[in-house]
Design an enzyme around this catalytic site. Structure first.
Site, mmCIF file in Angstrom:
data_model
loop_
_atom_site.group_PDB
_atom_site.id
_atom_site.type_symbol
_atom_site.label_atom_id
_atom_site.label_comp_id
_atom_site.label_asym_id
_atom_site.label_seq_id
_atom_site.Cartn_x
_atom_site.Cartn_y
_atom_site.Cartn_z
ATOM 1 N N ASP A 1 32.470 -24.692 55.738
ATOM 2 C CA ASP A 1 32.020 -24.908 54.350
ATOM 3 C C ASP A 1 33.027 -25.667 53.493
ATOM 4 O OD1 ASP A 1 29.648 -23.690 54.921
ATOM 5 O OD2 ASP A 1 30.009 -21.873 53.755
ATOM 6 N N LYS B 1 51.181 -19.595 70.409
ATOM 7 C CA LYS B 1 52.115 -20.706 70.234
ATOM 8 C C LYS B 1 52.729 -20.572 68.839
ATOM 9 C CE LYS B 1 49.144 -23.354 73.292
ATOM 10 N NZ LYS B 1 48.293 -22.210 73.630
#
Length: 433
Positions: free
Chosen positions: A358, A176
């Site tokens: 993280d 996309k």
């Protein structure tokens, strides 16, 4: 003996031969469309460095490519109310080129809006190239194609069926990508369909995320489009109109990562595995279709055992793929026992494809966490290395979490046997879902 009696054994033998040939052809067709020609990744990766370690981006850039580029600006767009106006505004302000590749393009109000915007720009002299997946655009009316083509929009269908492409029918472009003037790019999970309009306010309006990019990384997005455009048409888009000199737009680092069965079908899976393997604190995964294979489950479990908090949001009862949901649920046992938190989104279909690791790395794009995306589809993901941006995505994830229901190990184990059986049967089809 009558003549028809004498010929009966011959007709029976011919029928048997024809049936055998038909079965053989079907088997060959299926085999050709399931194979990628590459040996699958089987071995668990050793945890050698963290996301924050300079070795991680170095590995991702050198081992898998392309380079991670500085000086970019990224904007998150939530649901159709933000996504479609931004994309349409960029199209309407195009001066030279528009390149647009999408899996889903369905008829409806938003399909008309995009077609009208593209037609207007084509008539203004903008060079426009649209690549649609043949399967994903099946619900697009021919009138839209005719209107665009008559205005000068160059439209192609990816892997439209021909006798010489019989082995490619199961390879779809799920990418996309929208690039305007080579300077502004969009990617994420949204398709061109009315289901994506609104703000996820009810089951008829889906929840999804798309990103807008500016800066040098847009050239990588353009190159990914060009790859499939060349394969579909045999022509190469190049020159300043498509690849202009791009000034710095911000201070975030980014990379557009792509995969295809025709060249590195395992690379997207390896990218995800490297990201999970490098996590030391947290993994937040928004996944429309969450079907991790055994290696992926082992990698996630290993991350949990070294202290990583793993949270996954996936669709609940509102889904466009009930079979995929059942297959997904069959695979949760090891993850839940290890301590993974798995949630089902409640208000509507959850179509997001975002990974935050993280609080430093964000990966968004067309890629689902399943074998189809990892091995059969052409996919593209935008990887962003920016702690401020990652914190924003974590906040969005936690807002989605508040609208989701956690599935406990006890609830999962207490499923009725009929449900478990249905899920196991569905899981056998996992690679095709």
């Amino acid at each position: 003996m009558r003549s028809d009696e004498r010929s009966f054994p011959t007709r029976a033998r011919v029928g048997t031969i024809l049936a055998t040939v038909a079965v053989t052809l079907v088997a060959v067709f299926v085999a050709l469309n399931l194979m990628t020609g590459e040996k699958p990744i089987k071995r668990h990766l050793e945890h050698l460095y963290a996301i924050a370690d300079p070795q991680f981006p170095r590995t991702l850039g050198v081992l898998l490519g392309p380079d991670i580029l500085p000086d970019n600006r990224f904007e998150v767009l939530l649901n159709g109310d933000q996504i479609f106006p931004a994309m349409l505004d960029a199209i309407r302000h195009a001066q030279k080129t528009i390149t647009f590749e999408t899996y889903i393009y369905w008829s409806g109000a938003i399909g008309d809006a995009f077609a009208n915007a593209l037609v207007e720009r084509a008539r203004a002299g903008v060079k426009i190239h649209v690549l649609l997946d043949w399967v994903g655009s099946a619900k697009m009316e021919e009138r839209l194609l005719r209107t665009m083509e008559q205005a000068g929009v160059e439209v192609r269908k990816f892997h439209a069926p021909h006798w010489y492409t019989i082995d490619k029918l199961n390879n779809r472009t799920h990418r996309k990508i929208l690039v305007v003037d080579g300077l502004v790019g969009f990617t994420g999970g949204v398709g061109i369909g009315d289901e994506w309009t609104g703000h996820a306010q009810d089951p008829a309006h889906w929840r999804d995320t798309h990103f807008k990019a500016e800066g040098p990384v847009v050239a990588q997005m353009q190159a990914v489009f060009n790859d499939n455009w060349t394969r579909a048409t045999g022509s190469v888009l190049h020159g300043e109109d498509y690849f202009p000199s791009i000034r710095p737009a911000g201070d975030a680092r980014g990379q557009v990562f792509s995969s295809s069965p025709s060249g590195g079908s395992q690379s997207m899976q390896l990218m995800y595995l490297l990201m999970i393997n490098a996590a030391v604190r947290s993994i937040d995964l928004s996944s429309a279709y969450f079907l991790p294979d055994e290696l992926a489950r082992d990698t996630i479990v290993a991350a949990i055992r070294r202290g990583v908090r793993v949270r996954v949001i996936t669709p609940g009862s509102f889904t466009d793929a009930a079979l995929a949901r059942r297959a997904s649920r069959a695979l949760w046992g090891d993850l839940l026992r290890a301590g993974a938190e798995i949630y089902e989104y409640q208000p509507t279909m959850y179509h997001c494809k975002v990974l935050v690791v993280d609080g430093l790395l964000v990966s968004v794009g067309s890629t689902n966490f399943d074998d189809r995306s990892f091995r059969l589809n052409d996919e593209a993901s935008l990887n962003i290395y920016d702690s401020t941006f990652a914190r924003q995505q974590t906040g969005i994830f936690e807002r989605d979490l508040a609208r989701s229901r956690r599935i406990s190990l006890e609830e999962w184990e207490a499923r009725p046997w009929t449900e478990k059986l249905g899920e196991r049967v569905s899981a056998l089809l996992g690679p095709q879902l």
